[in-house]
Design an enzyme around this catalytic site. Structure first.
Site, short mmCIF file in Angstrom:
data_model
loop_
_atom_site.label_atom_id
_atom_site.label_comp_id
_atom_site.label_asym_id
_atom_site.label_seq_id
_atom_site.Cartn_x
_atom_site.Cartn_y
_atom_site.Cartn_z
N ARG A 1 13.61 -2.77 7.65
CA ARG A 1 12.93 -2.32 8.86
C ARG A 1 13.02 -3.36 9.96
O ARG A 1 12.87 -4.54 9.70
CB ARG A 1 11.46 -2.03 8.55
CG ARG A 1 11.16 -0.55 8.48
CD ARG A 1 9.83 -0.29 7.89
NE ARG A 1 8.74 -0.89 8.67
CZ ARG A 1 7.46 -0.72 8.38
NH1 ARG A 1 7.11 0.03 7.35
NH2 ARG A 1 6.53 -1.29 9.11
N ARG B 1 2.24 -8.86 13.27
CA ARG B 1 1.55 -7.76 12.58
C ARG B 1 0.36 -8.25 11.78
O ARG B 1 -0.68 -7.60 11.74
CB ARG B 1 2.52 -7.01 11.68
CG ARG B 1 3.45 -6.09 12.48
CD ARG B 1 4.72 -5.76 11.73
NE ARG B 1 4.47 -4.95 10.56
CZ ARG B 1 5.33 -4.88 9.54
NH1 ARG B 1 6.45 -5.56 9.55
NH2 ARG B 1 5.04 -4.11 8.52
N LYS C 1 0.81 -1.22 0.00
CA LYS C 1 0.00 0.00 0.00
C LYS C 1 0.84 1.27 0.00
O LYS C 1 0.47 2.25 -0.64
CB LYS C 1 -1.05 0.00 1.10
CG LYS C 1 -0.54 -0.14 2.51
CD LYS C 1 -1.73 -0.21 3.45
CE LYS C 1 -1.42 -0.74 4.82
NZ LYS C 1 -0.09 -0.69 5.36
N ARG D 1 11.93 -6.57 1.68
CA ARG D 1 11.73 -5.14 1.53
C ARG D 1 12.93 -4.33 2.03
O ARG D 1 13.49 -4.63 3.08
CB ARG D 1 10.47 -4.73 2.29
CG ARG D 1 10.17 -3.25 2.22
CD ARG D 1 8.74 -2.97 2.52
NE ARG D 1 8.45 -3.03 3.96
CZ ARG D 1 7.30 -2.65 4.49
NH1 ARG D 1 6.33 -2.20 3.71
NH2 ARG D 1 7.09 -2.72 5.77
N ARG E 1 -7.08 2.15 11.88
CA ARG E 1 -6.78 0.77 12.21
C ARG E 1 -7.69 0.27 13.34
O ARG E 1 -7.64 -0.91 13.67
CB ARG E 1 -5.33 0.67 12.67
CG ARG E 1 -4.35 0.55 11.48
CD ARG E 1 -3.33 -0.35 11.88
NE ARG E 1 -2.05 -0.65 11.42
CZ ARG E 1 -1.18 -0.05 10.66
NH1 ARG E 1 -1.42 1.07 10.11
NH2 ARG E 1 -0.02 -0.58 10.43
P1 ADP Z 1 2.69 -1.92 8.21
O1 ADP Z 1 3.64 -2.21 7.11
O2 ADP Z 1 2.73 -2.89 9.35
O3 ADP Z 1 1.30 -1.60 7.73
P2 ADP Z 1 3.01 0.86 9.10
O4 ADP Z 1 4.20 1.55 8.59
O5 ADP Z 1 1.69 1.24 8.59
O6 ADP Z 1 3.33 -0.69 8.90
O7 ADP Z 1 2.99 0.93 10.70
C1 ADP Z 1 4.07 0.51 11.48
C2 ADP Z 1 3.66 0.48 12.93
O8 ADP Z 1 3.24 1.79 13.35
C3 ADP Z 1 2.48 -0.42 13.23
O9 ADP Z 1 2.87 -1.77 13.42
C4 ADP Z 1 1.90 0.22 14.49
O10 ADP Z 1 2.67 -0.12 15.62
C5 ADP Z 1 2.12 1.72 14.23
N1 ADP Z 1 0.93 2.34 13.58
C6 ADP Z 1 0.87 2.88 12.33
N2 ADP Z 1 -0.36 3.35 12.05
C7 ADP Z 1 -1.12 3.11 13.15
C8 ADP Z 1 -2.49 3.35 13.50
N3 ADP Z 1 -3.37 3.93 12.64
N4 ADP Z 1 -2.91 2.97 14.73
C9 ADP Z 1 -2.07 2.38 15.61
N5 ADP Z 1 -0.78 2.11 15.35
C10 ADP Z 1 -0.30 2.46 14.14
#
Ligand code: ADP
Ligand code: ZN
Length: 217
Positions: free
Chosen positions: A155, A166, A13, A122, A88
């Protein structure tokens, strides 16, 4: 255009959203990026958030909503936005509903094995945040960003144990939101069954949906 992109971690995404940003001229806002910036800065919020991110757990709603509110107040978000990684939780969806009219929600449907393969390969640029993949989108020079020459890294939460956590968190907390938006008639599914499908193909599918929606109005 105010748009949300849903998809499990590793559904691509971030990659699609940043391409759509250039095409649609609206900012791509990733709450994951907002959180990582705070962690990098070592701010108070960052220090708290770090503990959750490292475990693959959700950061508390209040922290995320505050960070996002601040970001959405910047002038570039007036024309619209592509939100990636938000909402989320139902709480976060309620916050959106109270403050913005959402035009479209894209739901990327991706099998688990594609996710695990993609995430474990990645790479991200330390300097500009560009996303690469050893299998599907390799940089021209090993471990170096094509765009800015920065160093590429993996990462911390792209390790297999954390990926599984996750995915579990995604299924439990976020899939109810898919139903929430489906019930409101805003959700459209986009299937990505193959790791090797070039990002542009998916981006084109999303653009076709946007065109359809505009013509329905
Ligand atoms: P992913 O590739 O897991 O979708 P993101 O970059 O979107 O990773 O998010 C990384 C981390 O940041 C998540 O695992 C969570 O801990 C935190 N995070 C990001 N967006 C949110 C959200 N909307 N609500 C709660 N935690 C979030
Ligand atoms: Zn770079």
């Amino acid at each position: 255009m105010r748009m949300l992109i849903f998809g499990p971690p590793g559904s691509g995404k971030g990659t699609y959203a940043s391409r759509l940003m250039s095409i649609l001229s609206v900012p791509h806002i990733s709450t994951g990026d907002l959180v990582r910036e705070e962690i990098k800065r070592g701010s108070e919020v960052g220090i708290v958030a770090k503990q959750y991110v490292e475990r693959g757990e959700l950061v508390p709603d209040k922290i995320i909503i505050d960070l996002l509110t601040e970001r959405l107040q910047k002038p570039d978000a007036e024309r619209g936005f592509i939100l990636d990684g938000f909402p989320r939780t139902i709480n976060q969806a309620m916050f959106l509903e109270e403050n913005f009219k959402i035009d479209l929600v894209i739901n990327l449907v991706v099998p688990d094995e594609v996710i695990i393969q993609r995430l474990s390969n990645r790479l991200i640029c330390k300097r500009c945040g560009a996303i690469y993949n050893r299998l599907t989108l390799p940089p021209k020079v090993d471990e170096i960003c094509d765009i800015c020459g920065g160093e590429l890294y993996q990462r911390e939460d792209d390790r297999p144990e954390v990926i599984k956590a996750r995915l579990k968190v995604y299924r439990e907390n976020t899939e109810p939101l898919i139903n929430y938006y489906r019930e409101r008639g805003l959700l459209r599914d986009v299937y990505c069954n193959d790791l090797m499908t070039p990002p542009d193909i998916i981006v084109r599918k999303i653009l076709e949906i946007i065109e359809e929606i505009k013509s329905e109005k």
